[in-house]
Design a protein around this motif. Sequence first.
Motif, PDB file in Angstrom:
ATOM      1  N   GLU A  38     -18.868   6.557   1.766  1.00  0.00           N
ATOM      2  CA  GLU A  38     -18.187   5.514   1.706  1.00  0.00           C
ATOM      3  C   GLU A  38     -17.217   5.367   0.467  1.00  0.00           C
ATOM      4  OE1 GLU A  38     -18.863   2.598   3.318  1.00  0.00           O
ATOM      5  OE2 GLU A  38     -19.956   3.913   4.304  1.00  0.00           O
TER       6      GLU A  38
ATOM      7  N   PRO B 200       0.843  -1.162  -0.176  1.00  0.00           N
ATOM      8  CA  PRO B 200      -0.194   0.226   0.008  1.00  0.00           C
ATOM      9  C   PRO B 200       0.413   0.994  -0.269  1.00  0.00           C
ATOM     10  CG  PRO B 200       0.031  -1.006   2.206  1.00  0.00           C
ATOM     11  CD  PRO B 200       0.591  -1.675   1.012  1.00  0.00           C
TER      12      PRO B 200
ATOM     13  N   ARG C  83      -9.737   6.662   1.103  1.00  0.00           N
ATOM     14  CA  ARG C  83      -8.387   6.514   2.080  1.00  0.00           C
ATOM     15  C   ARG C  83      -7.506   5.691   2.609  1.00  0.00           C
ATOM     16  NH1 ARG C  83     -13.114  10.051   4.126  1.00  0.00           N
ATOM     17  NH2 ARG C  83     -12.431  12.705   4.041  1.00  0.00           N
ATOM     18  N   GLN C  84      -8.731   4.662   2.960  1.00  0.00           N
ATOM     19  CA  GLN C  84      -8.343   3.466   3.195  1.00  0.00           C
ATOM     20  C   GLN C  84      -6.829   2.815   2.061  1.00  0.00           C
ATOM     21  OE1 GLN C  84     -11.596   0.910   3.627  1.00  0.00           O
ATOM     22  NE2 GLN C  84     -12.219   1.940   5.445  1.00  0.00           N
ATOM     23  N   ASN C  85      -7.694   3.885   1.085  1.00  0.00           N
ATOM     24  CA  ASN C  85      -6.057   2.863  -0.225  1.00  0.00           C
ATOM     25  C   ASN C  85      -5.291   3.732  -0.250  1.00  0.00           C
ATOM     26  OD1 ASN C  85      -6.795   0.649  -1.769  1.00  0.00           O
ATOM     27  ND2 ASN C  85      -8.928   1.838  -0.967  1.00  0.00           N
ATOM     28  N   GLY C  86      -4.678   4.903   0.740  1.00  0.00           N
ATOM     29  CA  GLY C  86      -3.900   5.791   1.104  1.00  0.00           C
ATOM     30  C   GLY C  86      -3.662   7.134   0.167  1.00  0.00           C
TER      31      GLY C  86
ATOM     32  N   ASP D 116     -14.330   7.443   1.639  1.00  0.00           N
ATOM     33  CA  ASP D 116     -13.089   6.214   3.141  1.00  0.00           C
ATOM     34  C   ASP D 116     -12.546   5.404   2.347  1.00  0.00           C
ATOM     35  OD1 ASP D 116     -13.250   6.269   5.562  1.00  0.00           O
ATOM     36  OD2 ASP D 116     -14.258   3.501   5.208  1.00  0.00           O
ATOM     37  N   HIS D 117     -12.887   4.850   0.668  1.00  0.00           N
ATOM     38  CA  HIS D 117     -12.822   3.766   0.321  1.00  0.00           C
ATOM     39  C   HIS D 117     -11.143   4.997  -0.163  1.00  0.00           C
ATOM     40  CE1 HIS D 117     -11.375   0.842  -3.128  1.00  0.00           C
ATOM     41  NE2 HIS D 117     -11.876   2.825  -3.666  1.00  0.00           N
TER      42      HIS D 117
ATOM     43  N   HIS E 114     -12.145   3.035  -8.425  1.00  0.00           N
ATOM     44  CA  HIS E 114     -11.948   1.890  -7.878  1.00  0.00           C
ATOM     45  C   HIS E 114     -10.619   3.035  -7.440  1.00  0.00           C
ATOM     46  CE1 HIS E 114      -9.410  -1.185  -5.420  1.00  0.00           C
ATOM     47  NE2 HIS E 114     -10.888  -2.138  -5.125  1.00  0.00           N
TER      48      HIS E 114
ATOM     49  N   ARG F 122       1.750   4.779   0.476  1.00  0.00           N
ATOM     50  CA  ARG F 122       1.185   5.911   1.826  1.00  0.00           C
ATOM     51  C   ARG F 122       0.681   7.425   1.581  1.00  0.00           C
ATOM     52  NH1 ARG F 122       7.316   3.958   2.854  1.00  0.00           N
ATOM     53  NH2 ARG F 122       7.493   5.150   1.882  1.00  0.00           N
ATOM     54  N   ALA F 123       0.095   8.010   2.238  1.00  0.00           N
ATOM     55  CA  ALA F 123      -0.579   8.709   2.195  1.00  0.00           C
ATOM     56  C   ALA F 123       0.250  10.185   1.293  1.00  0.00           C
ATOM     57  CB  ALA F 123      -1.081   9.458   2.983  1.00  0.00           C
TER      58      ALA F 123
END
Length: 163
Positions: A37, A15, A43-46, A40-41, A88, A17-18
Motif C-alpha cells: 500500500e 502533482p 506511485r500515486q504521488n508521481g 502504491d501511495h 509520506h 510527473r513521474a
Amino acid sequence: MLKRLLVVLLLIAGPARAGELPTIEVYMPTVCLACIEWADHLRQNGFAVKVTQTDDMEAVKQRLKVPKDLEAVPTATVAGYFIEGHVHADQIKELLAEKPKARGLAVPGLPLGAPGREFSSPTCETACTMLDKDSTASPRVRREFYETLLVLKDGKTKIYARH
C-alpha cells in the motif's frame, strides 16, 4: 523557513510527473500488505517505484546504516538517501528539493494513519488520535500522532514533519 514554505507551496501547486522524480527502490519483507500500500501511495504521488522483496530486511537496514531505534518495516532508497518506514510522499519530495546533508527520513514503527497504514475514515488535520467507535468491542485507534524524522549524517535526528 522561507525556503521550506516555498518547497511546500510548489508541491501543493501541482502533482509531479513521474519523469521528474527519481526512482525509489522499496525493500520489503515478502508479502507485506501495508508495504505494498505504501509503494502504491508513492506511485500515486508521481514516483516510479521498484519493489524488492526480501526475507533479510535486517541486512538491508545494516547496509544502509539505519539506526536501530528508527527501524520500521519497509526501507527504501532514493537519490542517495534512505527512507525508513511509511514516510509520506510529500516529505520525500521536500527532501529531494531541499537536498539537506542527511542520511534520510524515518517514520519509526508502524503508526496508524501513515501512508499504507490508513483505515477508511475521515482524516484528522490536527494529528489527533481517532478511535473507531463503530466497533462492537472496545474502541480501537484508527489514526495516531506520529513524526517524520530527518536523520542527520551523525545519526542524530530532528523533527521534519508532524502528522
